[in-house]
Design a protein around this motif. Sequence first.
Motif, PDB file in Angstrom:
ATOM      1  N   GLN A 182     -18.214  -6.062   8.295  1.00 45.03           N
ATOM      2  CA  GLN A 182     -19.447  -5.371   8.676  1.00 45.03           C
ATOM      3  C   GLN A 182     -20.567  -6.014   7.870  1.00 45.03           C
ATOM      4  O   GLN A 182     -20.319  -6.671   6.875  1.00 45.03           O
ATOM      5  N   PHE A 195     -19.126 -10.177   4.857  1.00 48.26           N
ATOM      6  CA  PHE A 195     -18.148  -9.137   5.159  1.00 48.26           C
ATOM      7  C   PHE A 195     -18.053  -8.889   6.654  1.00 48.26           C
ATOM      8  O   PHE A 195     -18.938  -9.260   7.426  1.00 48.26           O
ATOM      9  N   HIS A 222      -9.219 -10.370   0.455  1.00 49.62           N
ATOM     10  CA  HIS A 222      -9.669  -9.575  -0.688  1.00 49.62           C
ATOM     11  C   HIS A 222      -8.965  -9.993  -1.970  1.00 49.62           C
ATOM     12  O   HIS A 222      -9.570 -10.043  -3.038  1.00 49.62           O
ATOM     13  N   LEU A 243     -11.307  -9.353  -5.197  1.00 55.58           N
ATOM     14  CA  LEU A 243     -11.842  -8.011  -4.985  1.00 55.58           C
ATOM     15  C   LEU A 243     -10.748  -6.981  -5.204  1.00 55.58           C
ATOM     16  O   LEU A 243     -11.009  -5.800  -5.350  1.00 55.58           O
ATOM     17  N   ASP A 244      -9.521  -7.422  -5.197  1.00 54.04           N
ATOM     18  CA  ASP A 244      -8.387  -6.515  -5.300  1.00 54.04           C
ATOM     19  C   ASP A 244      -7.287  -7.241  -6.080  1.00 54.04           C
ATOM     20  O   ASP A 244      -7.282  -8.465  -6.173  1.00 54.04           O
ATOM     21  N   SER A 249      -7.433  -9.430   6.154  1.00 53.16           N
ATOM     22  CA  SER A 249      -8.468  -8.942   5.233  1.00 53.16           C
ATOM     23  C   SER A 249      -7.877  -8.689   3.861  1.00 53.16           C
ATOM     24  O   SER A 249      -8.480  -9.011   2.834  1.00 53.16           O
ATOM     25  N   THR A 250      -6.670  -8.127   3.862  1.00 51.73           N
ATOM     26  CA  THR A 250      -5.992  -7.858   2.594  1.00 51.73           C
ATOM     27  C   THR A 250      -5.859  -9.147   1.791  1.00 51.73           C
ATOM     28  O   THR A 250      -6.175  -9.198   0.598  1.00 51.73           O
ATOM     29  N   ARG A 285     -14.135  -0.423   2.741  1.00 56.63           N
ATOM     30  CA  ARG A 285     -13.387   0.090   3.896  1.00 56.63           C
ATOM     31  C   ARG A 285     -13.933   1.430   4.355  1.00 56.63           C
ATOM     32  O   ARG A 285     -13.622   1.897   5.436  1.00 56.63           O
ATOM     33  N   ILE A 303     -13.076  -2.373  -2.839  1.00 56.50           N
ATOM     34  CA  ILE A 303     -12.325  -2.423  -1.587  1.00 56.50           C
ATOM     35  C   ILE A 303     -12.393  -1.091  -0.860  1.00 56.50           C
ATOM     36  O   ILE A 303     -12.735  -1.020   0.318  1.00 56.50           O
ATOM     37  N   TYR A 361       0.857  -1.192   0.000  1.00 60.76           N
ATOM     38  CA  TYR A 361       0.000   0.000   0.000  1.00 60.76           C
ATOM     39  C   TYR A 361       0.886   1.232   0.000  1.00 60.76           C
ATOM     40  O   TYR A 361       1.900   1.263   0.675  1.00 60.76           O
TER      41      TYR A 361
END
Lengths: 278, 429
Positions: free
Chosen positions: A95, A93, A53, A58-59, A49-50, B427, B423, A15
């Motif tokens: 949340q 997810f 994903h 998703l990423d 989580s990374t 987030r 993503i 990141y």
Amino acid sequence: MSTPVLETENLVKVYGSGESRFDALKGLTFEIHDGESLAIVGKSGSGKSTLMHLLALLDAPTAGVVALHGRPVSQLKTKEVSRLRNETFGFVFQQFFLNAHQSVLENVTLPLKISGWSKADRERRGLEVLTQLEMDDKAENKAKDLSGGQKQRVCIARALVNSPAVIFADEPTGNLDSATSEIVEDILFGLHRDHGITLVVVTHDDDLAARCSRRLIMQDGMIVSEEHGVLVDHHVDSTLGTETDTDDDTFDPSQLGLEDQDEIDGADQAEQSEGGRA
Amino acid sequence: MKSFDVAKTALGNTLRSKLRTFLTVIAIVIGAFALTLTFGMGAGINKYVDHVVEGFGQEDEMYVMGSQEAAQEQGADDEGPSEYDADGDSGEMTMMGTSTLDDDDIDAVRDIDGVESVQAIVMIDVDYLEGADGEQWTVNRMGESVDARALEMVAGDPPAQDAMELAVPEAWVSALGGDSPSDVVGDTVQLGFTNLAQEEETVEATISGVSEPSVSQTGQVPTPSRELSEQINEAAMSGLPEEQPSTYIYAVAQVDDMEADETSIKEQLTDDGLTGMTLEDQLGMIQGIINTVTWVLGGFAIIALVAASFGIVNTLLMSVQERTREIGLMKALGMSRGKVFGLFSMEAIVIGLMGSLIGVGAGVGAGVIGNALLVNGPLENVVGLVLFAVDPISIVLITVLVVGIAFLAGTLPAARAAKKDPIDALRYE
Ligand SMILES: Nc1ncnc2c1ncn2[C@@H]1O[C@H](COP(=O)(O)OP(=O)(O)OP(=O)(O)O)[C@@H](O)[C@H]1O
Ligand SMILES: [Mg+2]
């Protein structure tokens, strides 16, 4: 064992850049097999989580490969990736991500709507799944009027509705008290057992992790150890970090079967009593 | 996602924050309302003008007048007087800004290719009309024989051009001793006038029919046939030892094939120092002005719509921001960029559609009611007046335009939404 559903090779996620550069994942290589239940555990910020994903498409990774059924996903078109997420994967997810103003049924059938099902088919299938999770009596309620545990069950129903091959769940019990957690866990493992759905669960919860057939323990963006087998005593020290030898695990298939059966029965009772209260 | 579901979801989403949608829609309603009213009025007045001018002539006729330049030259003194030329057209009079025509002009028109026949229009001045019972009635003004064809009759027929006939207006029936219009049809009347020597002359004519006032203001006065008006003119120009050259106010040329010959005839008329005008030219001038006014007013309405479109941009941008998570979820669950874009564009279209339906509906309603109130009220005396007409094509076009503007306004927020990374969205707190 069969060919892996998902496999990764030297997966790296970075990141930011320069001063704020942060290496969230530092080269992970592992496989997830069909019908497996995998727990990804580790401290907060360790990159769970990374990783999920990336696995769930998703990423995109900074470097390295994610392959689905042996095929690198970087070769897939955006449309195909969208289709996979819609039809092959189910998501729960961290949340809830429910649309508060919509009914439970509408929330649950959202993937089918995206998929292009007709309204009648959507509702039929949605009710089927809600019935499976004993939530059919709440189908017309607004999502915001549900209790936390009920919301999580709606999320699971949504993850299930398009009959996925793999369910990804990020902290599915993170917001729940222990009793409700138990119910949600039972549902997830029931699906895993009865429908052969592959489970990938990110969790802090030792109980939940212990019920999985394999655990990847992460620390600072790396897998520091891997554990096989369901743990009967429900105790996993995720901070251990030294247990790299997986061969001497106390894994007993027959015991697992029995243990699982008992768990589910107990869960059914708990669930019914909870349903009665609602 | 099926298109039907996209539309339905979009509608549901716009109805979610009702007040915000309502305020955005209001702005569009105002624009659409103004646009509908403006173009409805343009259409209505054009329709009225169309109707008025229709009574003036036929499509196969060309009106020939003296050129306006000649008249202006004669009228203007700023360049000093022009030198007298005994052989020139110095005897021409000017009339309503154009010079009058003489026999040479009429012959010249008759010689032009494509002109079938020419009818020269004379000004006739009749003093009185004497009914069958011998009573005399003042004639303030006689109609023109070219109008005979287009008269609207209550009884009998329009005067036959080559017979000594005339049509009388409805209002004259009782004066002529008739109870109903058909009573006077076929009666013989005398028309009295004075010649150049101030001697009384009379001409006998038959009433061919009774006319009613039309939108184009014909039919309100006695209308003679061509034969009758020529006879009157001839008698009126007599009395002096020398024959007077006849003057005509204008001439009407019958043209076989107006479409093919219009330009060449006009060119030749210009060469002869004359001007030709078709019905379309006459209509065109008036309608050109009306259309210009309509478009200027319409332009203001469009400015209002453009202002309203920023309301849409604003509303949808807020909506995209608020629904970051929802968008992220939909994308995570496999909704494609295109569909997300489509969903938000659709919301803009829904807003535009609501605004245009309400605005256009209100505009049509206000126009129709306003028209009825004015035309039956203060403007009652204007025969056949239309201030507002419902033109289905322009209504559809306005709706399409408003929805189009709304769609354009929606593209920016929709592109924002489509670009959202699932993503980041998941987030997002
Ligand atoms: N978009 C981002 N930009 C910069 N850093 C990020 C971004 N997303 C995640 N990180 C960082 O990457 C690291 C791993 O994050 P991740 O969400 O995977 O942790 P986690 O293991 O799921 O933690 P938790 O158990 O608290 O959910 C964290 O230190 C986080 O700050
Ligand atoms: Mg996390």
